[in-house]
Write an enzyme that holds these catalytic residues in place. Structure first.
Site, PDB file in Angstrom:
ATOM      1  N   ASP A   8      28.712  -8.175   2.363  1.00 21.47           N
ATOM      2  CA  ASP A   8      28.652  -8.750   3.708  1.00 21.47           C
ATOM      3  C   ASP A   8      27.301  -8.479   4.361  1.00 21.47           C
ATOM      4  O   ASP A   8      27.048  -8.908   5.481  1.00 21.47           O
ATOM      5  CB  ASP A   8      29.801  -8.252   4.594  1.00 21.47           C
TER       6      ASP A   8
ATOM      7  N   ASP B 299      30.334  -4.801  -0.818  1.00 18.68           N
ATOM      8  CA  ASP B 299      31.258  -5.913  -0.544  1.00 18.68           C
ATOM      9  C   ASP B 299      30.523  -7.186  -0.146  1.00 18.68           C
ATOM     10  O   ASP B 299      31.151  -8.178   0.227  1.00 18.68           O
ATOM     11  CB  ASP B 299      32.290  -5.529   0.517  1.00 18.68           C
TER      12      ASP B 299
ATOM     13  N   SER C 143      32.591  -1.007   1.548  1.00 20.21           N
ATOM     14  CA  SER C 143      31.280  -1.585   1.811  1.00 20.21           C
ATOM     15  C   SER C 143      30.170  -0.835   1.084  1.00 20.21           C
ATOM     16  O   SER C 143      30.150  -0.751  -0.132  1.00 20.21           O
ATOM     17  CB  SER C 143      31.048  -1.613   3.326  1.00 20.21           C
TER      18      SER C 143
ATOM     19  N   ASP D 282      25.155  -5.304  -0.579  1.00 13.77           N
ATOM     20  CA  ASP D 282      25.885  -4.034  -0.633  1.00 13.77           C
ATOM     21  C   ASP D 282      27.184  -4.250  -1.399  1.00 13.77           C
ATOM     22  O   ASP D 282      27.422  -5.323  -1.953  1.00 13.77           O
ATOM     23  CB  ASP D 282      26.124  -3.481   0.775  1.00 13.77           C
TER      24      ASP D 282
END
EC number: 5.4.2.10
Length: 449
Positions: free
Chosen positions: A245, A243, A101, A241
Site C-alpha cells: 500500500d 502489503d 504492512s 512494502d
C-alpha cells in the site's frame, strides 16, 4: 484491555499478541458490526500478505465470520489495495486484510474495509472492540444451514491488475525499471502489471518464503535498490512494502524519491493538466517543510493532518480533494482507489515520466528536501502514549523545541502500529539534528523501559 486498534488495524506478534482466539473474535465481532444492517446473507472478502502466519490467522478469522452467519471469500495473497478494490467492485459487505504492512515478519495484523472499500472509523472500531470485550453478549449465533461458508477464489488478482492497467493506460516501452517487491504481497501483481504495460523489468526480492517479508528489502530498506538502479543503468527504481500500500522510488542516479517528492511531482502534473481538485494536496505533520515551500511556489494549497493515511483520507473525503499521502510512501489517488496503493502510485509517477519526457531526478528537483532526522525510541507498548508524563523527557523536548524555534521543528509521537515513540527533528544541519534526535530517543528509551 487498552484500545485494540491502532492507526492501521490490530497489530501484534502473531501467536502471542495476535492469537488465533483474538483473530476469531475479530472475525465474529467485525462481521456482526459491519453486516448487521444487511437484509441478505453477508459476504466478506479476506486476503493476506506472504507472512507464514497469514493462513493461520485467516482461518481463525474466517471461522469467526462464518459463526455469525456471514460468508467469507478467501483470495489468498494480494496487496491491501487490491482487497479494497475487490470489496468495492464485487459489492460485498466488507473486506479484511491479514497483514502487518512494513513490520518484521513475526508481526501480523488485521484491518477491515467497509463495503465501499474504506478503512473503518474510530467509532466502528470501538464498537467491534466493545463486542469482543463483552464476549458477544446478547448475540445469538446461528446453527445449521444458517452458518456461513468459505469460498476460495485465487483468480481475483487478475481483476486488480486489469483495473490498474485501465486506470492509468500508459505505454512503458523503452523504460527500464527495477522493482523491489519486499518478498511481499506485490510479488505477482506488480510484475504482471508493469511487464504487460511494456516495461523492461528487473525484479528483486520477489521470492517470498513466509519468513523473509521486509527483511532488508522493500520500502524500509532502500540501499540495494539504489545500487541496482545505477548498476543496471535503469530509468527508475520502485520499492513496495509488505502489503504494497506504499511505494518509494529511486531516480536514475540512485537517489531516494520519497512520498513527499512523489506527491509533489504528481500534484504539479495534475495541476498543469487541470485535474488537481480544489488545487489542494493533503499531507501529514511529518511531511518535509520543503513540500510546503514547493507548494507555495507552485500555487498549490496544502492541508495537514495528524500522522496516519486514514486521517489523510478523512480530510480528502470531507473536502473533496483527490491526492494526499505521507512521506513514508502512502499516497492516495482518490479518483482511482479508496486507500494508499503502491502500484497505482508507481503508475501515476511513471505517467509523469512518459508524458513529460523528463528524468526522475529532474522531476524530483521541484522540491528541496530539508534535512530531517527520524529516530525510533523503543518503549513498552502500553506506555507509548504517556511519554510526556516523564519530567526529564518533557524537559528535554522543551529544550529542543526552543533550540529549533524559527529554524526547524521538533515532532514527537507514539507509533500507531509498533511499541515505539518516533522522534523527528528538522533543521539546517544534518549532523546536529541526527545527534539531537538520537540523544532524545535514547533518553526516552532509558527512561521508559
Amino acid at each position: 484491555m487498552g484500545r485494540l486498534f491502532g492507526t492501521d488495524g490490530v497489530r501484534g506478534v502473531a501467536g502471542s499478541e495476535l492469537t488465533i482466539e483474538l483473530a476469531k473474535a475479530l472475525g465474529q465481532a467485525g462481521a456482526y458490526v459491519l453486516t448487521k444492517e444487511a437484509s441478505h446473507q453477508p459476504t466478506i472478502i479476506v486476503g493476506c500478505d506472504t507472512r507464514i502466519s497469514g493462513t493461520m490467522l485467516a482461518s481463525a478469522l474466517m471461522s469467526g465470520i462464518c459463526s455469525v452467519g456471514a460468508n467469507a471469500v478467501y483470495v489468498g495473497v494480494l496487496p491491501t489495495p487490491a482487497i479494497a478494490y475487490l470489496t468495492r467492485k464485487h459489492k460485498v459487505d466488507a473486506g479484511v486484510v491479514i497483514s502487518a504492512s512494513h513490520n518484521p515478519m513475526e508481526f501480523n495484523g488485521i484491518k477491515f474495509f467497509n463495503g465501499e472499500g474504506f478503512k473503518l472509523s474510530d467509532a466502528l472500531e470501538d464498537e467491534i472492540q466493545e463486542l469482543i470485550e463483552s464476549d458477544m453478549k446478547g448475540i445469538s449465533l446461528p446453527t445449521g444451514a444458517e452458518i456461513g461458508k468459505v469460498d476460495f477464489r485465487f483468480d481475483l488478482g487478475r481483476e486488480y491488475v486489469d483495473f490498474l492497467k485501465q486506470t492509468v493506460p500508459i505505454d512503458l516501452s523503452g523504460l527500464k525499471i527495477v522493482i523491489d517487491c519486499a518478498e511481499g504481497a506485490s510479488y505477482r501483481t506488480s510484475v504482471a502489471c508493469l511487464s504487460e504495460m511494456g516495461a523492461e523489468l528487473i525484479t528483486i526480492h520477489n521470492n517470498p518464503d513466509g519468513t523473509n517479508i521486509n527483511s532488508n528489502c522493500g520500502s524500509t530498506h532502500m540501499d540495494e535498490l539504489k545500487a541496482r538502479v545505477v548498476a543496471e543503468n535503469a530509468h527508475i527504481g520502485l520499492a513496495f512494502d509488505g502489503d504494497a500500500d506504499r511505494m518509494l522510488a529511486v531516480d536514475e542516479k540512485g537517489r531516494l524519491v520519497d512520498g513527499d517528492q512523489v506527491m509533489a511531482i504528481c500534484a504539479k502534473h495534475m495541476k498543469d493538466k487541470g485535474t488537481l481538485k480544489k488545487n489542494t494536496c493533503v499531507v501529514t505533520v511529518m511531511t518535509n517543510l520543503g513540500f510546503t515551500l514547493m507548494a507555495k511556489e507552485q500555487g498549490i494549497n496544502v492541508e495537514s493532518t495528524k500522522v496516519g493515511d486514514r486521517y489523510v483520507l478523512e480530510n480528502m473525503l470531507a473536502n473533496g480533494y483527490n491526492i494526499g499521502g505521507e512521506q513514508s510512501g502512502h499516497v492516495i489517488f482518490l479518483d482511482d482507489n479508496t486507500t494508499g496503493d503502491g502500484l497505482l502510485s508507481a503508475l501515476h509517477l511513471l505517467r509523469v515520466l512518459v508524458e513529460t519526457g523528463k528524468s526522475l531526478s529532474e522531476l524530483a528537483s521541484i522540491m528541496e528536501v530539508l534535512p530531517q532526522a527520524l529516530v525510533n525510541a523503543k518503549v513498552p507498548n502500553h506506555k507509548k502514549e504517556s511519554y510526556m508524563e516523564y519530567p526529564e523527557i518533557a524537559k528535554a523536548i522543551g529544550e529542543l523545541e526552543a533550540k529549533f524555534a524559527g529554524e526547524g521543528r521538533v515532532l514527537i509521537r507514539p507509533s500507531g502500529t509498533e511499541p515505539l515513540v518516533r522522534v523527528m527533528i528538522e533543521g539546517k544541519n544534518q549532523e546536529e539534528i541526527d545527534a539531537d534526535a538520537h540523544a532524545l530517543a535514547e533518553l526516552i528509551t532509558n527512561t521508559m523501559l
